[in-house]
Design a protein around this motif. Structure first.
Motif, PDB file in Angstrom:
ATOM      1  N   UNK A  49      -2.448  14.499  -4.313  1.00  0.00           N
ATOM      2  CA  UNK A  49      -3.899  14.369  -4.173  1.00  0.00           C
ATOM      3  C   UNK A  49      -4.334  12.933  -4.463  1.00  0.00           C
ATOM      4  N   UNK A  50      -3.736  12.333  -5.486  1.00  0.00           N
ATOM      5  CA  UNK A  50      -4.083  10.950  -5.827  1.00  0.00           C
ATOM      6  C   UNK A  50      -3.706   9.998  -4.694  1.00  0.00           C
ATOM      7  N   UNK A  51      -2.499  10.178  -4.148  1.00  0.00           N
ATOM      8  CA  UNK A  51      -2.053   9.316  -3.046  1.00  0.00           C
ATOM      9  C   UNK A  51      -2.984   9.439  -1.842  1.00  0.00           C
ATOM     10  N   UNK A  52      -3.354  10.663  -1.511  1.00  0.00           N
ATOM     11  CA  UNK A  52      -4.234  10.856  -0.352  1.00  0.00           C
ATOM     12  C   UNK A  52      -5.595  10.234  -0.588  1.00  0.00           C
ATOM     13  N   UNK A  53      -6.092  10.359  -1.799  1.00  0.00           N
ATOM     14  CA  UNK A  53      -7.396   9.772  -2.115  1.00  0.00           C
ATOM     15  C   UNK A  53      -7.341   8.245  -2.029  1.00  0.00           C
ATOM     16  N   UNK A  54      -6.220   7.682  -2.413  1.00  0.00           N
ATOM     17  CA  UNK A  54      -6.066   6.228  -2.412  1.00  0.00           C
ATOM     18  C   UNK A  54      -5.647   5.678  -1.050  1.00  0.00           C
ATOM     19  N   UNK A  55      -5.181   6.539  -0.171  1.00  0.00           N
ATOM     20  CA  UNK A  55      -4.689   6.076   1.121  1.00  0.00           C
ATOM     21  C   UNK A  55      -3.307   5.464   1.049  1.00  0.00           C
ATOM     22  N   UNK A  56      -2.499   5.951   0.110  1.00  0.00           N
ATOM     23  CA  UNK A  56      -1.134   5.456  -0.086  1.00  0.00           C
ATOM     24  C   UNK A  56      -0.173   6.620   0.113  1.00  0.00           C
ATOM     25  N   UNK A  57       0.910   6.402   0.859  1.00  0.00           N
ATOM     26  CA  UNK A  57       1.925   7.428   1.059  1.00  0.00           C
ATOM     27  C   UNK A  57       3.174   7.089   0.245  1.00  0.00           C
ATOM     28  N   UNK A  58       4.025   8.093   0.049  1.00  0.00           N
ATOM     29  CA  UNK A  58       5.284   7.884  -0.665  1.00  0.00           C
ATOM     30  C   UNK A  58       6.387   7.597   0.334  1.00  0.00           C
ATOM     31  N   UNK A  59       7.032   6.448   0.201  1.00  0.00           N
ATOM     32  CA  UNK A  59       8.094   6.057   1.121  1.00  0.00           C
ATOM     33  C   UNK A  59       9.425   6.689   0.749  1.00  0.00           C
ATOM     34  N   UNK A  60       9.797   6.571  -0.542  1.00  0.00           N
ATOM     35  CA  UNK A  60      11.109   7.068  -0.950  1.00  0.00           C
ATOM     36  C   UNK A  60      11.090   7.509  -2.399  1.00  0.00           C
TER      37      UNK A  60
END
Length: 268
Positions: A49-60
């Motif tokens: 949820x935090x990543x989506x709110x920030x517009x950041x995805x997890x690469x690895x």
């Protein structure tokens, strides 16, 4: 940023303008700080949820060090967490000097990863059982799985002899992303020196003597570039400030790289 939680890393990546972050959720050696995401679905959802709110995805996620005694059949929870977090890659390093056993282990791990739609980038490191690009590519071919490739770490690439001829032979789909850092032209003389440099004494991109523009130009176009530059020079700075400095230095390197001019670094 080993002391940073996954939430700290997502915040820092967003603050600096990166598209991705990466998280360490399994310890390569005893004593490394970890922040639990494996087996905790609620914490995984909070992070997502935090990543989506920030517009950041997890690469690895990282880092699986394959030793002689490593039982990769026990890595299901790590792979499940990686898939649940939306990452595609599990960074893998070969530390087993028994080459045939290492190939078998990688095959087992790759099959488990494939069941979850995951890809294993094999990172070569000068002081491991897979010390250079040629050996890494040979191991990948022997493993014979489509979801195993080679991870190029710029510092390790140059420390292992800058094998541009080998790099040219590797199909682009087998190089999913690359890690960028700088260093002096002259390598440390000892294994311990190489290990210390890699873990705590890298130079920020573009501030050393390595030919990063040439390397980046030789990489597949449009792959993510991860800034992998652990250095004491940034150790006392807030995570967001450190990430912003890394983003700025990497952007200047890309501006000097003809095939990538105008692009931005992807991963903090």
């Amino acid at each position: 940023m080993l002391d940073a939680s996954p939430h700290d890393l997502a915040d820092a990546a967003a603050h600096a303008g990166f598209d991705y972050c990466g998280v360490r959720i399994v310890s390569p050696d005893d004593g490394s700080p970890l922040h639990g995401l494996i087996g905790d679905s609620e914490e995984q959802q909070r992070f997502l949820h935090r990543c989506r709110r920030l517009g950041v995805a997890l690469l690895d996620t990282e880092a699986v060090w394959i030793r002689r005694e490593t039982d990769l059949r026990l890595m299901g929870p790590l792979l499940d967490a990686t898939a649940a977090l939306g990452a595609r890659y599990v960074l893998t390093v070969g530390f087993n000097d028994d080459r045939e056993q290492l190939i078998d282990q990688l095959g087992t791990f790759a099959d488990l990863a494939a069941e979850r739609g995951l890809y294993l980038p094999l990172e070569f490191i000068t002081y491991t059982a897979v010390p250079n690009l040629a050996e890494a590519w040979d191991v990948v071919q022997c493993v014979g799985r489509e979801n195993v490739g080679v991870l190029i770490d710029a510092l390790q690439f140059f420390r292992a002899g800058a094998e541009f001829d080998v790099l040219d032979l590797i199909p682009h789909q087998r190089i999913p992303y690359a890690q960028i850092a700088d260093g002096p032209l002259l390598a440390p003389a000892s294994i311990e020196g190489l290990r210390t440099e890699a873990r705590t004494a890298r130079i920020l991109p573009g501030q050393g003597e390595l030919d990063l523009p040439r390397l980046i130009s030789a990489l597949p176009v449009q792959i993510p570039l991860s800034v992998e530059a652990p250095t004491r020079a940034l150790a006392d700075r807030p995570f967001g400030d450190a990430a912003r400095i890394l983003h700025a230095t990497m952007t200047r390197v890309l501006a000097k790289t003809p095939t990538t001019e105008g692009t931005m670094p992807n991963d903090g």
